[in-house]
Enzyme design. Sequence first.
Site, short mmCIF file in Angstrom:
data_model
loop_
_atom_site.label_atom_id
_atom_site.label_comp_id
_atom_site.label_asym_id
_atom_site.label_seq_id
_atom_site.Cartn_x
_atom_site.Cartn_y
_atom_site.Cartn_z
N GLN A 46 0.86 -1.19 0.00
CA GLN A 46 0.00 0.00 0.00
C GLN A 46 0.89 1.24 0.00
O GLN A 46 1.93 1.26 0.65
CB GLN A 46 -0.87 -0.04 1.27
CG GLN A 46 -1.93 1.00 1.36
CD GLN A 46 -2.84 0.72 2.55
OE1 GLN A 46 -3.46 -0.33 2.64
NE2 GLN A 46 -2.92 1.66 3.47
N HIS A 62 1.63 6.57 16.08
CA HIS A 62 0.76 5.48 15.67
C HIS A 62 1.56 4.21 15.38
O HIS A 62 2.71 4.27 14.96
CB HIS A 62 0.00 5.85 14.39
CG HIS A 62 -0.78 7.11 14.51
ND1 HIS A 62 -1.10 7.89 13.43
CD2 HIS A 62 -1.32 7.75 15.58
CE1 HIS A 62 -1.80 8.95 13.82
NE2 HIS A 62 -1.94 8.87 15.12
N LYS A 72 7.25 0.80 7.41
CA LYS A 72 6.95 1.99 6.61
C LYS A 72 8.22 2.54 5.98
O LYS A 72 9.30 2.48 6.58
CB LYS A 72 6.35 3.10 7.48
CG LYS A 72 5.01 2.77 8.09
CD LYS A 72 4.51 3.91 8.96
CE LYS A 72 3.20 3.57 9.62
NZ LYS A 72 2.73 4.66 10.49
N TYR A 132 4.18 7.55 1.90
CA TYR A 132 4.82 6.44 2.56
C TYR A 132 4.23 5.12 2.10
O TYR A 132 3.06 5.00 1.80
CB TYR A 132 4.80 6.58 4.08
CG TYR A 132 3.48 6.79 4.75
CD1 TYR A 132 2.82 5.74 5.38
CD2 TYR A 132 2.89 8.05 4.79
CE1 TYR A 132 1.61 5.94 6.02
CE2 TYR A 132 1.68 8.25 5.42
CZ TYR A 132 1.04 7.19 6.04
OH TYR A 132 -0.15 7.37 6.67
N ASP A 168 -5.37 11.89 18.53
CA ASP A 168 -3.97 12.01 18.97
C ASP A 168 -3.86 12.76 20.29
O ASP A 168 -3.02 12.44 21.13
CB ASP A 168 -3.12 12.69 17.90
CG ASP A 168 -2.89 11.81 16.67
OD1 ASP A 168 -3.18 10.59 16.75
OD2 ASP A 168 -2.42 12.33 15.65
#
Length: 187
Positions: A46, A62, A72, A132, A168
Amino acid sequence: MLFHPTGLAGAYLIEPERRGDHRGFFARIFCEREFLAHDLVTNFVQANNSLTGQQGTLRGMHYQLAPHAETKLVRCVRGALWDCIVDLRSDSSTFGQWFGQELNAENRLMMYVPKGFAHGFLTLSEDAEAIYFVDEFYAPEAERIVRWDDPKFAINWPSKPVSLSEKDSQAPDFDPAHHLAIETPQQ
């Protein structure tokens, strides 16, 4: 490509090597052979694009629990951001340590974030845009958040954020029992 260790086990800053002349340059930002030579993930499933309009916006920290834990590869393609990672792998020699680096459109650095790390960033400019790649599909039920200013990690952010999402801003401190401290996943 140049692979610069961050000091955190398995995490790298990756610098494209430019080849250029008066017209500009060419640089690879991914090469399966070079990633494999450094024992890095090469199967990304992805690609995500994030645009943040306001300077001083913080997104993070996260991560996702196994079996949905993500590796990532993060790059800022417009503006600037301060990218930060925290090693949450309970069996890691760098457990609980953090690393931060400015990523911007000019330096073209990329942050390689292994599975088992929390990740976030603070925008250093308006209209900061990041792309990313991740090696796992997003799984909302596996998502976890750690407070950006958790005293356990004592991250030295470049400035205090002026904007956070509600999610957050309500993130809890890290508690291994609640957050299920992650063992180093096999790659």
